[in-house]
Design a protein around this motif. Structure first.
Motif, PDB file in Angstrom:
ATOM      1  N   ILE A 207      31.890  -2.269  11.090  1.00  0.00           N
ATOM      2  CA  ILE A 207      33.145  -1.576  10.805  1.00  0.00           C
ATOM      3  C   ILE A 207      34.031  -1.697  12.033  1.00  0.00           C
ATOM      4  N   ASN A 208      35.326  -1.968  11.818  1.00  0.00           N
ATOM      5  CA  ASN A 208      36.243  -2.124  12.949  1.00  0.00           C
ATOM      6  C   ASN A 208      37.145  -0.909  13.084  1.00  0.00           C
ATOM      7  N   GLU A 209      38.073  -0.963  14.048  1.00  0.00           N
ATOM      8  CA  GLU A 209      38.934   0.191  14.330  1.00  0.00           C
ATOM      9  C   GLU A 209      39.924   0.462  13.208  1.00  0.00           C
ATOM     10  N   GLN A 210      40.105  -0.486  12.282  1.00  0.00           N
ATOM     11  CA  GLN A 210      40.976  -0.266  11.133  1.00  0.00           C
ATOM     12  C   GLN A 210      40.239   0.391   9.968  1.00  0.00           C
ATOM     13  N   GLY A 211      38.949   0.624  10.128  1.00  0.00           N
ATOM     14  CA  GLY A 211      38.175   1.263   9.072  1.00  0.00           C
ATOM     15  C   GLY A 211      37.640   0.298   8.031  1.00  0.00           C
ATOM     16  N   TRP A 212      37.637  -1.008   8.338  1.00  0.00           N
ATOM     17  CA  TRP A 212      37.151  -2.003   7.380  1.00  0.00           C
ATOM     18  C   TRP A 212      35.643  -2.173   7.539  1.00  0.00           C
ATOM     19  N   LEU A 213      34.903  -1.859   6.479  1.00  0.00           N
ATOM     20  CA  LEU A 213      33.460  -2.081   6.464  1.00  0.00           C
ATOM     21  C   LEU A 213      33.200  -3.462   5.869  1.00  0.00           C
ATOM     22  N   ARG A 214      32.433  -4.272   6.594  1.00  0.00           N
ATOM     23  CA  ARG A 214      32.152  -5.635   6.135  1.00  0.00           C
ATOM     24  C   ARG A 214      30.664  -5.826   5.883  1.00  0.00           C
ATOM     25  N   ALA A 215      30.382  -6.727   4.935  1.00  0.00           N
ATOM     26  CA  ALA A 215      29.000  -7.043   4.593  1.00  0.00           C
ATOM     27  C   ALA A 215      28.342  -7.796   5.747  1.00  0.00           C
TER      28      ALA A 215
END
Length: 429
Positions: A207-215
């Protein structure tokens, strides 16, 4: 009591009492009643109250305090109602201190103020002292605090939030976006603090600082039916943090396939379509499908029926007034209603053509002339000048339409110049 007794004596005294004395006694009585009322409801004269409170404030915060004087009765202070309805406010407290009653309105244990959700509350208060009842509003304005992180929504619940992901997602695909008030502030840090050890985890989620959770970069193929629990920590520094659980359920590959007959489609429409006009109907193959325009988002010029796939205009398309309306590229998604990951995409390009609302204006508008049959070939009869009211300066094409057989033509039009060609007959421009 002395004043009351004196006034009573004056009112029932001898008949010889002057009218002036009676008037004075009445005025004294009225003034006394006003003083007593002021003593009983000393703070209610200032109703309504207006207060500002930061969304950062939490349970137990005192929003408003006020004092009352009620010497002969046991007073009460009630919260009659709150608009919009919420449990964020405690019933007012009322305590006695040095002969004066002090009332307080505080935030309850369930209070989670969020100015983006509700920024104004109206509390209706009722104060009772014997036979005296006073009501008034307390207006609470919630102020936005850009540096405040709040855990709200399903993510903030005790069980966290659950998302469902098919095992066929691409490695590193974006699975989820965490949206919380305060995350737009620079310096926000997000981390997955729970263990992601193999062999249960195929690889780490991120998860990055933009709140994007990635597989995971290894993908999720073969992980169907697994449940991954991710503990996510959000921090902004200065001791502000938020930790909650995100549950990721992996679903098997969809049983049915969704597809469009073609990957791209172009349509052309005139600019004079009114809002709500049908542009085109897109159709995909699949079961229990729904449609949406996912780019641009929002779509200012067009909408799509979620069930029938009919694309419609949402506003006038006049090219002279609607910027960017000439060519619009839409990305349309078709997906299964109960399995939204089973989807297909279509690139739809809408071209808008300008429409002439007015015919060209020509000078002269009507040319009637007579020429002798001996007029030399090449004689100029007139030079036609026309303009387009819809597009000043536009290049126009001129054409001569003959009323008689073209074989008998006696006139010709070279650009805008009308000339004698040969044997004479009638012509129309």
């Amino acid at each position: 009591m002395t004043v009351f007794e004196q006034l009573t004596w004056q009112r029932v005294g001898p008949d010889k009492q002057s009218p002036l004395s009676s008037l004075q006694a009445t005025m004294v009585l009225l003034r006394l009643l006003m003083i007593l009322l002021a003593l009983v409801v000393s703070d209610l004269h200032s109703l309504p109250w207006f207060i500002n409170v930061s969304e950062r404030e939490g349970p137990g915060t005192i929003l408003q305090s006020f004092s009352f004087n009620c010497s002969s009765h046991m007073p009460t202070l009630e919260l009659v109602n709150v608009q919009p309805p919420t449990t964020f406010f405690n019933p007012p407290s009322l305590t006695r201190w040095q002969g004066i009653y002090v009332g307080k309105v505080t935030l309850s244990s369930s209070a989670r103020l969020d100015a983006l959700a509700v920024n104004h509350y109206e509390l209706r208060l009722r104060y009772t002292c014997g036979n005296i009842v006073m009501e008034g509003p307390l207006f609470v304005d919630v102020q936005r605090d850009s540096g405040h992180i709040q855990c709200i929504g399903r993510f903030a619940s005790s069980g966290g939030e659950t998302i469902q992901v098919p095992e066929t997602v691409k490695p590193g695909a974006r699975l989820y976006t965490l949206l919380l008030p305060g995350l737009e502030v620079q310096g926000t840090q997000m981390n997955i603090i729970s263990a992601q050890d193999p062999p249960y985890f195929p690889g780490p989620f991120s998860i990055n600082e933009q709140g994007w959770l990635r597989a995971p970069s290894q993908g999720l193929k073969g992980q169907a039916q697994k449940i991954f629990q991710l503990q996510i920590s959000v921090s902004l520094g200065q001791g502000q943090s938020c930790q909650r659980m995100l549950v990721v359920k992996i679903l098997p590959a969809p049983s049915s396939q969704v597809s469009f007959l073609q990957k791209a489609q172009n349509v052309t429409i005139p600019e004079d379509k009114i809002p709500g006009s049908k542009v085109v109907q897109v159709q995909a193959r699949g079961f229990n499908l729904r449609y949406e325009i996912f780019s641009p988002m929002p779509s200012p010029l067009y909408s799509i029926g979620s069930v029938d796939g009919v694309v419609q205009t949402t506003m006038p398309l006049e090219l002279a007034h609607t910027r960017g309306a000439a060519i619009t590229r839409l990305q349309v998604k078709a997906f299964e209603r109960f399995q939204p990951w089973a989807s297909a995409e279509l690139d739809l390009t809408v071209n808008v053509l300008s429409v002439n609302h007015w015919p060209p204006l020509c000078i002269p508008a009507l040319l009637v002339t007579q020429i002798p049959e001996t007029t030399p070939v090449g004689t100029v009869l007139n030079t036609i000048t026309c303009t387009d009211p819809d597009s000043v300066g536009a290049t126009l094409n001129y054409q001569l339409w003959f009323h008689s057989s073209p074989g008998l033509a006696s006139l010709c039009l070279r650009d805008r110049v009308l000339e004698v060609l040969g044997s004479h007959s009638q012509a129309h421009l």
